[in-house]
Design a protein around this motif. Structure first.
Motif, PDB file in Angstrom:
ATOM      1  N   SER A 201     130.716 104.373  23.454  1.00 33.29           N
ATOM      2  CA  SER A 201     132.046 104.919  23.015  1.00 33.29           C
ATOM      3  C   SER A 201     132.903 105.391  23.747  1.00 33.29           C
ATOM      4  CB  SER A 201     131.429 106.503  22.058  1.00 33.29           C
ATOM      5  OG  SER A 201     130.520 105.917  21.157  1.00 33.29           O
ATOM      6  N   LYS A 202     132.625 106.036  25.003  1.00 34.63           N
ATOM      7  CA  LYS A 202     133.697 106.399  25.965  1.00 34.63           C
ATOM      8  C   LYS A 202     134.468 105.046  26.593  1.00 34.63           C
ATOM      9  CE  LYS A 202     131.550 110.513  27.600  1.00 34.63           C
ATOM     10  NZ  LYS A 202     130.700 111.231  28.920  1.00 34.63           N
TER      11      LYS A 202
ATOM     12  N   ILE B  62     136.821 103.813  23.901  1.00 35.14           N
ATOM     13  CA  ILE B  62     138.039 104.917  23.998  1.00 35.14           C
ATOM     14  C   ILE B  62     138.808 104.723  25.087  1.00 35.14           C
ATOM     15  CG2 ILE B  62     138.680 107.262  24.118  1.00 35.14           C
ATOM     16  CD1 ILE B  62     136.306 108.046  22.497  1.00 35.14           C
TER      17      ILE B  62
ATOM     18  N   LEU C 219     140.782 101.298  24.308  1.00 34.90           N
ATOM     19  CA  LEU C 219     141.689 101.738  23.571  1.00 34.90           C
ATOM     20  C   LEU C 219     143.007 102.155  24.115  1.00 34.90           C
ATOM     21  CD1 LEU C 219     139.585 102.556  20.184  1.00 34.90           C
ATOM     22  CD2 LEU C 219     141.014 100.489  20.528  1.00 34.90           C
ATOM     23  N   VAL C 220     142.773 103.326  24.807  1.00 32.17           N
ATOM     24  CA  VAL C 220     143.995 103.982  25.330  1.00 32.17           C
ATOM     25  C   VAL C 220     144.627 103.127  26.230  1.00 32.17           C
ATOM     26  CG1 VAL C 220     144.404 105.709  27.234  1.00 32.17           C
ATOM     27  CG2 VAL C 220     142.958 106.289  25.402  1.00 32.17           C
TER      28      VAL C 220
END
Length: 194
Positions: free
Chosen positions: A7-8, A11, A14-15
């Motif tokens: 998940s990290k 993220i 995505l950033v």
């Protein structure tokens, strides 16, 4: 635990994608139009192409057909009076006002003029921009006036609000162009040069 790690990573990816996409969106508003001419004449007249792009962005937003209320023409918004004077200094004997509508000629003359101002004002870009927008004679007067200059070398106060805003706009555009294209702008420009 493995799900949290994945998940990290997602993220972070995505950033990164959002940042890269934001940069592309900003490039849409700060394009490299007329880059072959900008690089050629920036180099010829010892100017930073990022700076020339910022001036063009501020002056005309890359519209070669624009004419201001003060009769400034083309990409770099050169007045016919300034152009006639510059043409004489540049040894252009067949100058006509219509030549200012040609993007290449306009950029060449604009770069020559910026370089001329740069020489007069010892490389102080704030003074160069003030003179480009507000007139070199006005800048010389301001430098001699203690209300505007404490040392006769730099300006603490610019009495023309339009000129003050103009300088700030060009400075912001210059920073954006350097941020977006530093390191690859010159090589991107040079690819299109013969």
């Amino acid at each position: 635990m493995r799900l949290k790690f994945i998940s990290k990573i997602v993220i972070v990816l995505l950033v990164i994608m959002a940042v890269l996409n934001a940069k592309n969106i900003i490039k849409y508003y700060f394009p490299l139009k007329y880059s072959d001419y900008v690089v050629r004449y920036s180099k010829e007249y010892n100017l930073d192409p990022h700076f020339v792009m910022a001036v063009i962005k501020t002056e005309s937003n890359f519209n070669p057909d624009i004419r201001s209320g003060k009769n400034a023409i083309g990409l770099m918004q050169i007045t016919p009076e300034t152009a006639k004077w510059a043409a004489e200094k540049m040894n252009i004997t067949d100058f006509t006002e219509n030549m200012l509508n040609d993007p290449e000629f306009n950029i060449k003359m604009g770069c020559w003029y910026l370089n001329d101002l740069n020489t007069e004002f010892n490389g102080d870009m704030k003074l160069v921009l003030a003179a480009y927008n507000g007139g070199r004679g006005n800048v010389q007067k301001w430098l001699k006036n203690s209300e505007h200059s404490m040392d006769g070398q730099s300006l603490q106060y610019i009495p023309f609000k339009e000129t003050d805003k103009y300088i700030k706009k060009v400075e912001v555009s210059y920073k954006v162009y350097r941020y977006l294209y530093e390191g690859n702008m010159t090589s991107a420009f040079l690819i299109s040069l013969p």
